[in-house]
Design a protein around this motif. Structure first.
Motif, PDB file in Angstrom:
ATOM      1  N   VAL A 167       1.420  -9.751 -16.494  1.00 15.33           N
ATOM      2  CA  VAL A 167       2.731  -9.879 -17.156  1.00 15.33           C
ATOM      3  C   VAL A 167       3.082  -8.585 -17.880  1.00 15.33           C
ATOM      4  N   LEU A 168       2.092  -8.023 -18.590  1.00 11.68           N
ATOM      5  CA  LEU A 168       2.318  -6.787 -19.345  1.00 11.68           C
ATOM      6  C   LEU A 168       2.770  -5.661 -18.424  1.00 11.68           C
ATOM      7  N   PHE A 169       2.146  -5.569 -17.245  1.00 11.98           N
ATOM      8  CA  PHE A 169       2.444  -4.483 -16.309  1.00 11.98           C
ATOM      9  C   PHE A 169       3.202  -4.972 -15.065  1.00 11.98           C
ATOM     10  N   SER A 170       3.911  -6.078 -15.178  1.00 17.02           N
ATOM     11  CA  SER A 170       4.545  -6.671 -13.990  1.00 17.02           C
ATOM     12  C   SER A 170       5.534  -5.708 -13.323  1.00 17.02           C
ATOM     13  N   GLU A 171       6.337  -5.016 -14.103  1.00 19.79           N
ATOM     14  CA  GLU A 171       7.312  -4.084 -13.520  1.00 19.79           C
ATOM     15  C   GLU A 171       6.596  -2.900 -12.860  1.00 19.79           C
ATOM     16  N   THR A 172       5.536  -2.428 -13.495  1.00 18.81           N
ATOM     17  CA  THR A 172       4.778  -1.323 -12.908  1.00 18.81           C
ATOM     18  C   THR A 172       4.112  -1.749 -11.604  1.00 18.81           C
ATOM     19  N   LEU A 173       3.577  -2.968 -11.578  1.00 21.36           N
ATOM     20  CA  LEU A 173       2.950  -3.488 -10.355  1.00 21.36           C
ATOM     21  C   LEU A 173       3.969  -3.653  -9.231  1.00 21.36           C
ATOM     22  N   ASN A 174       5.164  -4.126  -9.581  1.00 25.19           N
ATOM     23  CA  ASN A 174       6.237  -4.236  -8.576  1.00 25.19           C
ATOM     24  C   ASN A 174       6.567  -2.861  -8.006  1.00 25.19           C
ATOM     25  N   ALA A 175       6.664  -1.872  -8.906  1.00 24.63           N
ATOM     26  CA  ALA A 175       6.980  -0.506  -8.469  1.00 24.63           C
ATOM     27  C   ALA A 175       5.864   0.037  -7.577  1.00 24.63           C
ATOM     28  N   ARG A 176       4.630  -0.275  -7.920  1.00 20.64           N
ATOM     29  CA  ARG A 176       3.488   0.174  -7.119  1.00 20.64           C
ATOM     30  C   ARG A 176       3.523  -0.443  -5.716  1.00 20.64           C
ATOM     31  N   ASP A 177       3.774  -1.757  -5.663  1.00 17.17           N
ATOM     32  CA  ASP A 177       3.861  -2.448  -4.361  1.00 17.17           C
ATOM     33  C   ASP A 177       4.982  -1.867  -3.506  1.00 17.17           C
ATOM     34  N   ASP A 178       6.123  -1.586  -4.144  1.00 13.34           N
ATOM     35  CA  ASP A 178       7.256  -1.024  -3.410  1.00 13.34           C
ATOM     36  C   ASP A 178       6.935   0.377  -2.884  1.00 13.34           C
ATOM     37  N   ALA A 179       6.216   1.157  -3.700  1.00 14.90           N
ATOM     38  CA  ALA A 179       5.832   2.502  -3.266  1.00 14.90           C
ATOM     39  C   ALA A 179       4.876   2.431  -2.072  1.00 14.90           C
ATOM     40  N   LEU A 180       3.961   1.450  -2.104  1.00 12.56           N
ATOM     41  CA  LEU A 180       3.055   1.242  -0.975  1.00 12.56           C
ATOM     42  C   LEU A 180       3.814   0.846   0.282  1.00 12.56           C
ATOM     43  N   ASP A 181       4.789  -0.052   0.125  1.00 13.24           N
ATOM     44  CA  ASP A 181       5.607  -0.480   1.268  1.00 13.24           C
ATOM     45  C   ASP A 181       6.346   0.704   1.886  1.00 13.24           C
ATOM     46  N   ALA A 182       6.742   1.649   1.039  1.00 12.49           N
ATOM     47  CA  ALA A 182       7.445   2.841   1.534  1.00 12.49           C
ATOM     48  C   ALA A 182       6.470   3.899   2.044  1.00 12.49           C
ATOM     49  N   GLU A 183       5.150   3.565   1.997  1.00 13.52           N
ATOM     50  CA  GLU A 183       4.090   4.467   2.452  1.00 13.52           C
ATOM     51  C   GLU A 183       4.059   5.779   1.654  1.00 13.52           C
ATOM     52  N   ALA A 184       4.319   5.652   0.361  1.00 15.65           N
ATOM     53  CA  ALA A 184       4.285   6.823  -0.515  1.00 15.65           C
ATOM     54  C   ALA A 184       2.880   7.418  -0.590  1.00 15.65           C
ATOM     55  N   ASP A 185       1.850   6.553  -0.409  1.00 13.70           N
ATOM     56  CA  ASP A 185       0.481   7.050  -0.436  1.00 13.70           C
ATOM     57  C   ASP A 185       0.182   7.957   0.757  1.00 13.70           C
ATOM     58  N   THR A 186       1.025   7.882   1.798  1.00 13.71           N
ATOM     59  CA  THR A 186       0.860   8.740   2.980  1.00 13.71           C
ATOM     60  C   THR A 186       1.818   9.929   2.954  1.00 13.71           C
ATOM     61  N   TYR A 187       3.085   9.654   2.611  1.00 10.08           N
ATOM     62  CA  TYR A 187       4.128  10.689   2.725  1.00 10.08           C
ATOM     63  C   TYR A 187       4.376  11.476   1.443  1.00 10.08           C
ATOM     64  N   GLU A 188       3.957  10.913   0.306  1.00 11.47           N
ATOM     65  CA  GLU A 188       4.135  11.614  -0.979  1.00 11.47           C
ATOM     66  C   GLU A 188       2.836  11.519  -1.776  1.00 11.47           C
ATOM     67  N   LYS A 189       1.768  12.096  -1.216  1.00 13.02           N
ATOM     68  CA  LYS A 189       0.425  11.914  -1.770  1.00 13.02           C
ATOM     69  C   LYS A 189       0.287  12.400  -3.203  1.00 13.02           C
ATOM     70  N   GLU A 190       0.890  13.536  -3.505  1.00 15.09           N
ATOM     71  CA  GLU A 190       0.731  14.112  -4.846  1.00 15.09           C
ATOM     72  C   GLU A 190       1.362  13.213  -5.905  1.00 15.09           C
ATOM     73  N   LEU A 191       2.608  12.786  -5.642  1.00 16.07           N
ATOM     74  CA  LEU A 191       3.284  11.891  -6.582  1.00 16.07           C
ATOM     75  C   LEU A 191       2.529  10.573  -6.712  1.00 16.07           C
TER      76      LEU A 191
END
Length: 502
Positions: A103-127
């Motif tokens: 609950v405390l980090f719910s918005e951050t977790l949502n943002a993390r999941d969305d970044a994963l869906d966009a494959e940010a871990d592959t295409y924007e590794k540094e960020l």
């Protein structure tokens, strides 16, 4: 002489049996010894403890690996058990307050999941790595008891995840859709499948616009991009199909009969005979009804399997305990044996109560299942109006059943969880889900005046815990839900409380 031979054969038979039995136990020994720690580890993984409680989780992992290494090296069993005990405690500690952390980090977790869906871990590794490190700092600060610093770090991580997501979307999300649309145009989809091609182009255009104008709802452009890909691929298929029809000079009747043949194939697999004299829509309804029955059957079989696994687990614990008791003092062994009997009796009692609750609800009312020590009532038949948190009269009969289920586990803590689909901004969804959970809690408290109301809590998770695909209408309808979680007391807690009172 014959008697001697018989006795000899009997001795050989016993020795062979003992050999295979001891071999079997040696094969099963590790799974029995590691069972509790392994379950605690898996539960921690399921709860994302490696992200939300990294220090405790990593400590648990360290001791688990120590135990595994010691076992493989044939070290002292007492040391191995001590390592496993430490691992179990740390894994359990890592999951203890995760509901609060989520609950405390719910918005951050949502943002993390969305970044994963966009494959940010592959295409924007540094960020992505910057965001991960910031979030790790945030959860560690929370573990250390510094909530203010944790929130500050969590906000920075949120901003970095969103930045990484947007960068990945711009560089990656629409590329495939553009390529497929270009391919469809080259194949003359404008002539053969103009409506489908137009849908693809519109989804692409709307997705690009949504990315710029609806910055805080990136789910929408992502879904539109995927829809553009689908419609473009669909247009390519239609072009090829229509060209084949033109080549073979098919009649309209042939096309209808071919469509019916596909439905007949489904009927053959499911064992249903279809007639098409009333059209394909009637057949489609029969297929849907049969699928629902099959899902219901699978769910009930899963329930039975869960009960069987619980029984087997209890038996394994009893066998393991009896083996270890042989080496202990009789008094200590007697106490442990009684505790084991208490535990098994308690778990059997919980299983019977669970069966009672399970049989109380139809599939169109609620899915009832166990998750660790928790019992989940997933209220599939409970509906809110769009954007509303008002409990409607049509939900009263279902809530009356929920009240009965809660009373069956009258000493347990109850958590009302609110969930939404991914449409709309993260903050709005989180607020709406909390209001809906609060509304259900208020209704139950008003209609259960004799219940210990301090045992009932409510929490909203927004869109962070989907159970179906948010890209479909059906999936979104299932994600807009209320879950009632009955947190059943563990037998050890009950036994310790009893002994303390004595």
């Amino acid at each position: 002489m014959k008697t001697f031979t018989k006795n000899k054969l009997l001795i050989v038979s016993i020795l062979v049996s003992m050999f295979y039995t001891s071999n079997l136990f040696s094969q099963d020994a590790k799974s029995i010894i590691f069972n509790d720690a392994k379950k605690a580890y898996q539960y921690a993984i399921d709860k994302r403890a490696e992200i939300l409680s990294p220090s405790n989780f990593n400590n648990g992992l360290k001791y688990y690996e120590k135990a595994n290494s010691a076992y493989e090296s044939g070290n002292n069993l007492a040391d191995i058990k001590e390592y496993l005990k430490e691992a179990f405690n740390y894994f359990q500690k890592s999951t203890k307050e995760i509901d609060v952390v989520e609950v405390l980090f719910s918005e951050t977790l949502n943002a993390r999941d969305d970044a994963l869906d966009a494959e940010a871990d592959t295409y924007e590794k540094e960020l992505w790595e910057d965001a991960q490190n910031e979030f790790k700092d945030a959860t560690q600060k929370y573990e250390q008891g510094n909530s203010d610093k944790a929130k500050e770090k969590g906000k920075k991580a949120y901003d970095l995840y969103r930045k990484a997501e947007l960068a990945a979307i711009k560089s990656n999300l629409f590329n495939h859709a553009r390529q497929l649309i270009a391919k469809a145009e080259d194949m003359k989809a404008e002539k053969y499948a103009p409506k489908t091609l137009a849908k693809a182009k519109k989804s692409l255009k709307d997705g690009q616009a949504a990315l710029e104008t609806e910055r805080f709802d990136t789910d929408k452009p992502r879904m539109l991009a995927k829809n553009a890909e689908y419609e473009a691929s669909h247009a390519i298929y239609l072009v090829n199909y229509i060209k084949k029809i033109d080549d073979k000079d098919k009649e309209i009747e042939d096309l209808i009969l071919r469509g019916e043949s596909y439905l007949t194939q489904i009927g053959d697999v499911t064992g249903i005979s279809f007639k098409f004299d009333e059209g394909s829509s009637v057949v489609a309804e029969k297929i849907s009804a049969n699928v629902i029955l099959l899902k219901d059957s699978i769910f009930k079989l899963s329930h039975k399997l869960n009960n069987c696994e619980t029984t087997i687990s209890n038996q394994i614990k009893q066998i393991a305990a009896m083996g270890s008791m042989q080496k202990e003092q009789i008094a200590d062994a007697s106490i442990k044996q009684q505790m084991l009997k208490d535990q098994i009796a308690y778990e059997e009692k919980v299983a019977k109560k669970f069966d009672e609750v399970f049989n109380m609800f139809d599939m169109n009312e609620a899915n009832v299942f166990r998750q660790g020590n928790d019992i989940i009532l997933r209220m599939t038949g409970f509906n809110f109006d769009i954007g509303s948190a008002e409990v409607k009269p049509e939900n009263y009969p279902l809530l009356a059943k929920v009240q009965k289920a809660i009373n069956i586990f009258s000493e347990s803590k109850i958590v009302i969880q609110g969930h939404t689909d991914s449409r709309g901004g993260d903050s709005l969804n989180l607020t709406l889900s909390q209001k809906r959970a609060d509304a259900v809690k208020a209704y139950l408290m008003a209609n259960m005046p004799d219940y210990n109301q301090s045992n009932i809590a409510s929490v909203g998770y927004g869109e962070s815990k989907p159970i179906e695909n948010n890209e479909t209408k059906y999936g979104r309808s299932k994600n807009r839900r209320i879950d009632v979680v009955i947190k059943v007391k563990r037998v050890l807690d009950t036994a310790n409380a009893t002994r303390t009172n004595q």
